[in-house]
Each structure stands twice: as C-alpha cells, then as structure tokens.
Design an enzyme around this catalytic site. Structure first.
Site, short mmCIF file in Angstrom:
data_model
loop_
_atom_site.label_atom_id
_atom_site.label_comp_id
_atom_site.label_asym_id
_atom_site.label_seq_id
_atom_site.Cartn_x
_atom_site.Cartn_y
_atom_site.Cartn_z
N SER A 26 0.81 -1.21 0.00
CA SER A 26 0.00 0.00 0.00
C SER A 26 0.85 1.27 0.00
CB SER A 26 -0.95 0.04 1.21
OG SER A 26 -0.24 0.35 2.39
N TYR A 59 -2.95 0.66 -3.10
CA TYR A 59 -4.15 1.06 -2.37
C TYR A 59 -3.72 1.89 -1.17
CZ TYR A 59 -2.75 -3.01 0.36
OH TYR A 59 -2.03 -3.91 1.10
#
EC number: 4.1.1.11
Length: 139
Positions: A26, A59
C-alpha cells in the site's frame, strides 16, 4: 454507450516522508489529505514519481499528519524526498457524465505535505447531451 474512467481526486506534488519495504503493501497517506480530496482507505490509486519517472498502482492506508509512505514493493520505487502525484479514479456511465457533468478535487501540497492550493476541475454539460466544457476553479 458504456462507461468512462475519470479522475475524481488528485494529490499533486506530495513528498515521500519515508519508504517501508517491510510493510504489507500500500501507500500510507496523511488522513487529512485523503479526506480533503475524497480518497477512501483501501481505494486503489495510481502514483507517479516525478523524481524518477516511475509509476505504480496500489491502495491507500490513512496516516499521520504529513505522512506519505510507500510500503512493500512500492517502497523500492521511491525514496524520502521524492515528489509524487497520486490519482484516484471512478467509473461513470458516459451518458451520465454528458448529461450531469463530473468534478474532481485537486490538492497541491507544499514541501511539508500541507495543503498549498485546493481546487475543483469540472466537466460541465453543454446542454445538448453530446459534449462538456472543462472548468478549473479554486475553492
């Protein structure tokens, strides 16, 4: 008529505060920044590193004030001090965009990842259902 992928949020010129290759993946981003432009935790984003030209998708995790931290494999593409652009997109029916328009929130950051400028970029329907005009206005 199908769907179209449009930018709905952009963090422009944020600086990498750290890069953590040992984290689960991420990119961790200052919570206030993502809330200001409407990016959700776990939302997919595209990242462009202006310092080295590399691009990646990942993400989002919400972080502390000023924090911009690529994690996992993304950490190998950045180093502290690198300047990034982070984009989030949404899928919309093309006809809906032509009829109702679309807007994206853009935040330009300073060297400490604080909001320096905030504005909206909009697609405004022309009224004929076939085209839009582009507008950019500071908020």
């Amino acid at each position: 008529m199908g769907t179209i992928r449009l930018m709905h949020a952009k963090l422009h010129r944020v600086r990498v505060s750290e890069a953590n290759v040992d984290y689960v993946g991420s990119i961790t981003i200052d919570r206030e920044l993502i809330e200001r432009v409407g990016i959700l935790p776990l939302e997919e984003v595209d990242v462009v590193n202006l310092s080295n030209g590399k691009r990646f998708s990942t993400y989002v995790f919400p972080g502390h004030t000023g924090e911009i931290c690529p994690n996992g494999g993304a950490a190998l593409l950045c180093q502290p001090g690198d300047i990034l652009i982070i984009y989030a997109y949404e899928q919309r029916p093309r006809q809906e965009v032509l009829e109702k328009g679309h807007f994206a929130k853009v935040l330009v950051a300073d060297a400490e990842n604080r909001c320096q400028q905030f504005f909206e970029q909009s697609l405004i329907p022309r009224g004929d259902g076939r085209g839009v005009e582009f507008s950019s206005q500071e908020c």
